[in-house]
Design a protein around this motif. Sequence first.
Motif, short mmCIF file in Angstrom:
data_model
loop_
_atom_site.label_atom_id
_atom_site.label_comp_id
_atom_site.label_asym_id
_atom_site.label_seq_id
_atom_site.Cartn_x
_atom_site.Cartn_y
_atom_site.Cartn_z
N VAL A 83 0.86 -1.18 0.00
CA VAL A 83 0.00 0.00 0.00
C VAL A 83 0.91 1.24 0.00
CG1 VAL A 83 -1.85 1.27 1.17
CG2 VAL A 83 -1.81 -1.24 1.27
N ASN A 84 1.00 1.88 -1.18
CA ASN A 84 1.79 3.11 -1.33
C ASN A 84 0.94 4.28 -0.87
OD1 ASN A 84 4.36 2.36 -2.54
ND2 ASN A 84 3.22 1.83 -4.39
N ASN A 85 1.09 4.65 0.38
CA ASN A 85 0.21 5.65 0.99
C ASN A 85 0.91 6.93 1.38
OD1 ASN A 85 -2.24 6.49 2.80
ND2 ASN A 85 -0.47 6.44 4.17
N ALA A 86 2.22 6.88 1.66
CA ALA A 86 2.92 8.08 2.16
C ALA A 86 2.71 9.25 1.21
CB ALA A 86 4.42 7.78 2.29
N VAL A 105 7.73 17.39 -3.07
CA VAL A 105 6.40 16.77 -3.09
C VAL A 105 6.33 15.67 -4.17
CG1 VAL A 105 3.94 17.18 -3.50
CG2 VAL A 105 5.29 18.82 -2.15
N LEU A 106 6.92 15.94 -5.34
CA LEU A 106 6.89 14.92 -6.41
C LEU A 106 7.72 13.69 -6.01
CD1 LEU A 106 5.54 15.03 -9.29
CD2 LEU A 106 5.55 17.17 -8.05
N ARG A 107 8.84 13.95 -5.32
CA ARG A 107 9.71 12.84 -4.89
C ARG A 107 8.95 11.94 -3.90
NH1 ARG A 107 13.07 13.09 -0.72
NH2 ARG A 107 12.99 15.36 -0.63
N ILE A 108 8.28 12.56 -2.93
CA ILE A 108 7.59 11.78 -1.90
C ILE A 108 6.30 11.17 -2.43
CG2 ILE A 108 6.42 11.92 0.34
CD1 ILE A 108 8.47 14.16 1.05
N ASN A 109 5.51 11.94 -3.14
CA ASN A 109 4.17 11.48 -3.53
C ASN A 109 4.16 10.58 -4.75
OD1 ASN A 109 3.50 13.26 -1.52
ND2 ASN A 109 1.92 14.32 -2.68
N LYS A 111 7.52 9.58 -6.95
CA LYS A 111 8.72 8.75 -7.16
C LYS A 111 8.79 7.62 -6.14
CE LYS A 111 13.75 8.84 -7.41
NZ LYS A 111 14.96 9.68 -7.23
N SER A 112 8.36 7.90 -4.89
CA SER A 112 8.39 6.85 -3.85
C SER A 112 7.53 5.67 -4.26
CB SER A 112 7.89 7.41 -2.52
OG SER A 112 6.49 7.63 -2.57
N MET A 113 6.41 5.95 -4.92
CA MET A 113 5.51 4.85 -5.31
C MET A 113 6.15 4.01 -6.40
SD MET A 113 1.67 6.35 -5.09
CE MET A 113 1.12 7.28 -3.64
N PHE A 114 6.90 4.65 -7.30
CA PHE A 114 7.64 3.87 -8.31
C PHE A 114 8.72 3.02 -7.63
CE2 PHE A 114 10.00 2.39 -11.75
CZ PHE A 114 11.34 2.70 -11.52
N LEU A 115 9.50 3.64 -6.74
CA LEU A 115 10.60 2.92 -6.09
C LEU A 115 10.08 1.72 -5.30
CD1 LEU A 115 12.75 5.91 -4.73
CD2 LEU A 115 13.30 4.42 -6.69
N CYS A 116 9.02 1.94 -4.53
CA CYS A 116 8.48 0.84 -3.71
C CYS A 116 7.85 -0.23 -4.59
CB CYS A 116 7.46 1.38 -2.72
SG CYS A 116 8.16 2.38 -1.40
N SER A 117 7.11 0.20 -5.63
CA SER A 117 6.46 -0.78 -6.51
C SER A 117 7.50 -1.63 -7.22
CB SER A 117 5.58 -0.05 -7.54
OG SER A 117 4.56 0.68 -6.91
N GLN A 118 8.55 -1.01 -7.73
CA GLN A 118 9.58 -1.78 -8.45
C GLN A 118 10.28 -2.76 -7.53
OE1 GLN A 118 13.46 0.02 -9.64
NE2 GLN A 118 12.85 -0.50 -11.75
N ALA A 119 10.65 -2.30 -6.33
CA ALA A 119 11.38 -3.17 -5.39
C ALA A 119 10.51 -4.34 -4.95
CB ALA A 119 11.84 -2.36 -4.19
N VAL A 120 9.24 -4.07 -4.67
CA VAL A 120 8.34 -5.14 -4.20
C VAL A 120 7.98 -6.09 -5.35
CG1 VAL A 120 5.99 -5.58 -3.38
CG2 VAL A 120 7.42 -3.88 -2.22
N ALA A 121 7.72 -5.53 -6.53
CA ALA A 121 7.35 -6.38 -7.68
C ALA A 121 8.49 -7.31 -8.04
CB ALA A 121 6.97 -5.51 -8.87
N SER A 157 1.35 15.60 -8.67
CA SER A 157 1.81 14.27 -8.22
C SER A 157 0.68 13.25 -8.28
CB SER A 157 2.37 14.36 -6.79
OG SER A 157 1.35 14.58 -5.83
N LYS A 158 -0.51 13.66 -7.94
CA LYS A 158 -1.63 12.71 -7.92
C LYS A 158 -2.09 12.35 -9.34
CE LYS A 158 -1.69 12.17 -3.50
NZ LYS A 158 -1.21 10.93 -2.89
#
Length: 258
Positions: A83-86, A105-109, A111-121, A157-158
């Motif tokens: 769950v990419n929520n931050a 804001v773009l980095r947190i909202n 880029k973080s979702m890309f980084l987490c999604s790629q690492a988890v996937a 970002s959204k």
Amino acid sequence: MKLTDKVAIVTGAAQGIGLACAERLVREGARVMLTDVRPDGAAAASALGDAARFVQADVSMKADVDALVAATLAAFGRIDILVNNAGVTHAADFLDLDEDDFDRVLRINLKSMFLCSQAVAREMVKRQDTQRGGCIINMSSVNAELAIPNQVPYVVSKGGVNQLTRVASISLAQYGIRVNAIGPGTILTELAKQAVLAGPEARHKILSRTPLGRCGEPEEIAGIAAFLASDDASYITGQTLYADGGRMALNYTVPVKD
Ligand SMILES: NC(=O)C1=CN([C@@H]2O[C@H](COP(=O)(O)OP(=O)(O)OC[C@H]3O[C@@H](n4cnc5c(N)ncnc54)[C@H](OP(=O)(O)O)[C@@H]3O)[C@@H](O)[C@H]2O)C=CC1
Ligand SMILES: C[C@H](O)[C@@H]1OC(=O)[C@H](O)[C@@H]1O
């Protein structure tokens, strides 16, 4: 208990929507790694008992994301749900907005979702057992489509979160990984209280565009996350599900009961 034996990571889980998501996933039988840039997420995790752990991380930084994934695998042995929520916001007029604030804001909202999604996937794909696959849920917003003048990087970002959801869903479908987003309206958390619920006029403005006549509660978003994470949503991917009191369906104001 639709998520028995599943393992989830929830980012931005020290408070607000993220904490509500972590609590609900635990109630549905999942084991959950809570993560947040705030250290007080540890107390939230310990309140959830043995089914929960906490790692402090800035999920906009790849090194932290890699450490988060490693810690989750060490603690629970697998990852089924992310769950990419931050998220953060920053209020400034377009002409006054500082480049560093835009980038943050773009980095947190986003880029973080890309980084987490790629690492988890990558970990999900490695698994060759019958449990292969997984589910990624991105926390978007009505502001992916409704612009607010003094929330430039947040709105941008959204919009990006919705497109990241679509492109990741297409890229990862072959591995049995579903990717969806939730688009909340105004939900009663610290972020909204600071950004748009600061005074009676602001609240009135929001409610004048909300047919159900109230702001949402974090638990109402958590229920959608639990649904999207479950097999009840097994044929849903690439979608953004708005939970906004009717706001996205509305093109006029409604009388506000004071
Ligand atoms: N509340 C609302 O009305 C709506 C919220 N959303 C979205 O829902 C999500 C959660 O919002 P909400 O619960 O209201 O927000 P909160 O501010 O209550 O919680 C967000 C949490 O994420 C943390 N966080 C911030 N940056 C990072 C980072 N780099 N790494 C890890 N954690 C971080 C925050 O810490 P800190 O407080 O220190 O920043 C905070 O603890 C966000 O993506 C938001 O955009 C969408 C629509 C409506
Ligand atoms: C910062 C926003 O205004 C806040 O977060 C959202 O996405 C909702 O629109 C809230 O009002």
